[in-house]
Design a protein around this motif. Structure first.
Motif, PDB file in Angstrom:
ATOM      1  N   VAL A 182      41.532  -2.110  51.457  1.00  0.00           N
ATOM      2  CA  VAL A 182      42.777  -1.664  51.213  1.00  0.00           C
ATOM      3  C   VAL A 182      43.776  -1.631  52.484  1.00  0.00           C
ATOM      4  N   ARG A 216      45.736   4.271  56.097  1.00  0.00           N
ATOM      5  CA  ARG A 216      46.721   3.447  55.890  1.00  0.00           C
ATOM      6  C   ARG A 216      47.979   3.604  56.786  1.00  0.00           C
ATOM      7  N   ARG A 256      37.947   2.415  51.047  1.00  0.00           N
ATOM      8  CA  ARG A 256      39.252   2.275  51.253  1.00  0.00           C
ATOM      9  C   ARG A 256      39.429   1.056  52.371  1.00  0.00           C
ATOM     10  N   ARG A 257      38.476   0.807  53.100  1.00  0.00           N
ATOM     11  CA  ARG A 257      38.931  -0.399  54.123  1.00  0.00           C
ATOM     12  C   ARG A 257      39.368  -1.568  53.678  1.00  0.00           C
ATOM     13  N   SER A 317      34.185   7.209  50.668  1.00  0.00           N
ATOM     14  CA  SER A 317      35.636   6.769  50.412  1.00  0.00           C
ATOM     15  C   SER A 317      36.441   5.911  51.296  1.00  0.00           C
ATOM     16  N   THR A 318      36.161   6.179  52.614  1.00  0.00           N
ATOM     17  CA  THR A 318      36.727   5.723  53.745  1.00  0.00           C
ATOM     18  C   THR A 318      36.218   4.110  53.656  1.00  0.00           C
TER      19      THR A 318
END
Length: 193
Positions: A27, A110, A24-25, A20-21
């Protein structure tokens, strides 16, 4: 209990978190870029306005006696230290900008993206002055124009650097990793790695 043959639940959770990381990167990178670009633009626009509208040595009250606009050009670092080492500060700012981007593009959080965006905007905001302003390239003076009582004159880039420092300290204190992966609260987690 096993998640898959030979894989514990904690390993499966870690694999899912890492996946998931990775998703997410993009974003997180977009947040970094957006924060950096917006703040850098604000810094540069306010400096252009200050140079165009203010005269050095003729301050204007903005918020009573709390904040005034007072144009000055700083060849040194914070608190006008090292005024004869402008080229050194330029080289350090270039290195700091590169290192900030390196960290930002590895961030999975974030909050770290925002903090590093502030830092990048502040470093590059003052770097632009050092590279492009008088007296000559890579020896330029930083435009400062915001003045509080009993405090050196500063600019938006300086505010960004200060905000970044506070955010980074808070993130470090709270144990938020750059990667965005959670810190394993188990005391024996260090021994397993």
């Amino acid at each position: 209990m096993q998640a898959a043959r030979g894989t514990s639940l904690s390993d499966a959770d870690e694999t899912q978190t890492k996946a998931s990381t990775t998703v997410r990167r993009p974003v997180v990178r977009a947040i970094f870029v957006a924060v950096a670009v917006v703040l850098l633009a604000i810094d540069q626009v306010t400096k252009v306005a200050a140079v165009a509208g203010l005269t050095p040595g003729r301050p204007h009250q903005l918020v009573g006696s709390l904040l005034r606009l007072n144009l000055t050009r700083n060849p040194g670092a914070a608190f006008s230290t090292g005024t004869s080492h402008t080229a050194v500060f330029t080289a350090l700012a270039i290195a700091a900008a590169i290192v900030t981007v390196w960290f930002a593009f590895r961030a999975g959080s974030r909050a770290w993206a925002v903090a590093l965006g502030f830092l990048f905007a502040g470093v590059v905001g003052n770097l632009v002055d050092r590279v492009a302003r008088a007296p000559r390239a890579f020896h330029g003076f930083v435009v400062d124009f915001l003045e509080l009582p009993h405090w050196p004159i500063f600019n938006v880039a300086d505010i960004c650097i200060t905000v970044a420092a506070v955010l980074i300290l808070v993130l470090a204190y709270r144990g938020v990793r750059l990667s965005g992966l959670p810190v394993d609260p188990r005391p024996d987690a260090e021994d397993e790695q």
